[in-house]
Design an enzyme around this catalytic site. Structure first.
Site, PDB file in Angstrom:
ATOM      1  N   GLY A   3       2.247 -14.653   6.396  1.00  0.00           N
ATOM      2  CA  GLY A   3       1.463 -14.206   7.529  1.00  0.00           C
ATOM      3  C   GLY A   3       2.247 -14.100   8.815  1.00  0.00           C
ATOM      4  N   THR A   4       1.608 -13.482   9.806  1.00  0.00           N
ATOM      5  CA  THR A   4       2.275 -13.193  11.071  1.00  0.00           C
ATOM      6  C   THR A   4       2.628 -14.447  11.865  1.00  0.00           C
ATOM      7  OG1 THR A   4       0.068 -12.875  12.032  1.00  0.00           O
ATOM      8  CG2 THR A   4       1.232 -10.907  11.294  1.00  0.00           C
ATOM      9  N   LYS A  10      34.041  24.049  -0.627  1.00  0.00           N
ATOM     10  CA  LYS A  10      33.945  22.610  -0.913  1.00  0.00           C
ATOM     11  C   LYS A  10      35.287  21.980  -0.557  1.00  0.00           C
ATOM     12  CE  LYS A  10      35.097  20.354  -4.259  1.00  0.00           C
ATOM     13  NZ  LYS A  10      36.215  19.361  -4.530  1.00  0.00           N
ATOM     14  N   TYR A  34      39.828  22.521 -10.777  1.00  0.00           N
ATOM     15  CA  TYR A  34      39.566  21.375 -11.677  1.00  0.00           C
ATOM     16  C   TYR A  34      40.098  21.700 -13.065  1.00  0.00           C
ATOM     17  CZ  TYR A  34      36.881  17.691 -14.045  1.00  0.00           C
ATOM     18  OH  TYR A  34      36.493  16.599 -14.788  1.00  0.00           O
ATOM     19  N   ARG A  51       0.812  -1.215   0.000  1.00  0.00           N
ATOM     20  CA  ARG A  51       0.000   0.000   0.000  1.00  0.00           C
ATOM     21  C   ARG A  51       0.849   1.270   0.000  1.00  0.00           C
ATOM     22  NH1 ARG A  51      -4.463  -0.771   4.587  1.00  0.00           N
ATOM     23  NH2 ARG A  51      -3.009  -2.340   5.362  1.00  0.00           N
ATOM     24  N   ASP A 106       6.048  -1.669  11.768  1.00  0.00           N
ATOM     25  CA  ASP A 106       5.478  -0.443  11.201  1.00  0.00           C
ATOM     26  C   ASP A 106       4.761   0.404  12.250  1.00  0.00           C
ATOM     27  OD1 ASP A 106       3.265  -1.993  11.691  1.00  0.00           O
ATOM     28  OD2 ASP A 106       2.415  -1.836   9.677  1.00  0.00           O
TER      29      ASP A 106
END
Length: 448
Positions: free
Chosen positions: A69-70, A342, A378, A8, A94
């Site tokens: 399943g559980t 940086k 660079y 879902r 969850d």
């Protein structure tokens, strides 16, 4: 239990890895279980949720080859649990707002009655499609009925099953093999154990709690956002009670992994993420984002972005500065408007006030970086470093072509393009820059 994909969520990422205040939601459940039992939790995964194993540490693992399943998940976990364990806590991955205090209450409830099973039930405002907890006249839990299988009378029950259990481990091991697949789905449900316990003459007790959101199970993005809001409210409240000032708490976002000291001020629209720490007395100004960075004490960061960097005590950043990963700003230094760093280290008291870029550079203490200064780091193939000494004065629009070293007390003129090293105390001017002796300073005019 972390074996289900969570369809879902409509995501290629396993549901339990979706972030909540900077951490995978399952991490909160694991923490609650570990804090409650004092043992390493056993986490059940399946092949489709194998990524969960990369997100957690200090746990043991069990594999459910196919999510059935559980009940089947718990059967898989039992093989990884030592025989001397006499009590088993079963949690769903969850429910990240779960707290250990509630789990301690659940364990005490089971022990009090020596029950085979203790479960947490919720007195739901809207039971929806969740399983109803059915009790007998004495209040003992007799069964858990899914809505699709319930009678009208059972559907009217507001007490629902949260999916959180404490078991007598010996009884659970003896009965887990008695679970039968559902004729409708083929899955093996843990809830059938309630009826098996009653058939064995064992008690099943329920700890009933209010529907206050703590046991919210996350099944879709809307519920994830609601849980994020609830957790953020909890984090923000804890910080303010610990001495952090917030001008508008509703606009501040702080991950659960962030550390904020007392007397810090967080202004509106501040975002603190990852392994960030903020030192005492610092102000994080409006519209700042700080990620995986350490900000010292007494600093000001204003309308700026700081990523994977360190800012020492007393430094000022912004507005509209950007510290990219690997930057280090020294004590009492200043990085101002539209300045970018940086992989650069600034020494103490450096002033880089505006419109400049320093990349792959080392800048000594007391140096002044003029507007428009750039380290050309660079060359199209490789990055090169620039070393700038102490007390250097870089004129506006200076370009330093790396690799290059500018010695202590050296200077560059406005618009200089420096392509070779500048010795200490010398002046570089022009394009390409020529090295000269600096003019001696004029004596102060004392005639007035």
């Amino acid at each position: 239990m972390a074996a289900g994909l969570g369809t879902r969520m409509k995501s290629r990422i396993p549901k339990l890895l979706h972030p909540l205040a900077g951490r995978p939601m399952v991490a909160y459940v694991v923490d609650a279980g570990r804090e409650t039992t004092g043992r390493r939790p056993v986490v059940v995964t399946s092949p489709v949720t194998s990524e969960v194993r990369e997100a957690l540490d200090d746990v043991d693992w069990a594999l459910q080859p196919e999510p059935r399943g559980t009940g089947d998940a718990v059967a898989s976990a039992l093989a990884a649990i030592a025989d001397d364990v006499d009590e088993i806590l079963v949690l769903t991955g969850d429910a990240p707002l779960l707290d250990s205090g509630l789990l301690h209450e659940l364990l005490e409830e089971r022990r009090l009655d020596e029950a085979a099973i203790a479960l947490i039930a919720v007195d739901a405002i809207d039971p929806g499609n969740l399983g109803r907890v059915i009790r007998d006249e004495a209040g003992t839990v007799e069964q858990i009925v899914e809505k699709k299988d319930a009678t009208d009378e059972e559907i009217a029950v507001n007490e629902i099953n949260s999916g959180l259990y404490a078991f007598d481990a010996r009884w659970l091991r003896s009965r887990i093999g008695s679970l039968s697949p559902s004729p409708r789905t083929g899955e093996i449900y843990l809830t059938e154990l309630v009826e098996l316990a009653r058939a064995d003459g064992r008690l099943v007790v329920a700890l009933t709690v209010e529907d206050d959101g703590r046991l919210l199970g996350i099944n879709d993005r809307a519920e994830l956002a609601q849980a994020e809001w609830d957790l953020r409210t909890r984090i923000i409240g804890d910080l303010m009670r610990a001495g952090v000032t917030m001008r508008d708490p509703s606009t501040v976002y702080v991950d659960a992994t962030v550390s904020v000291a007392a007397d810090v001020t967080l202004e509106p629209n501040v975002i603190l993420r990852g392994t960030t720490s903020i030192g005492e007395g610092t102000t994080i100004g409006a519209a700042s984002q700080i990620v995986d960075s350490d900000i010292g004490a007494g600093c000001l960061v204003w309308a700026s972005i700081v990523e994977s960097s360190t800012v020492e005590d007393g430094a000022r950043i912004g507005p509209f500065s950007h510290l990219r990963p690997g930057s280090h700003v020294g004590r009492d230094s200043e990085v101002g408007n539209f300045a970018e760093l940086k992989s650069t280290r600034l020494g103490r008291g450096v002033k880089q006030h505006h419109m400049s870029y320093l990349g792959d550079a080392e800048v000594g203490a007391g140096t002044n970086v003029g507007a428009g200064t750039i380290t050309a780091n660079y060359d199209g193939r490789r990055k090169h470093r620039t070393t700038i000494g102490e007390r250097v004065f870089l004129g506006v629009d200076t370009m330093l072509r790396a690799p290059i070293t500018v010695g202590d007390d050296a200077k560059t003129g406005a618009g200089a393009v420096v392509t070779r090293d500048v010795p200490p105390g010398k002046l570089a001017v022009g394009m390409p820059a020529r090295i000269r002796e600096p003019r001696p300073p004029k004596p102060d005019d004392e005639s007035g």
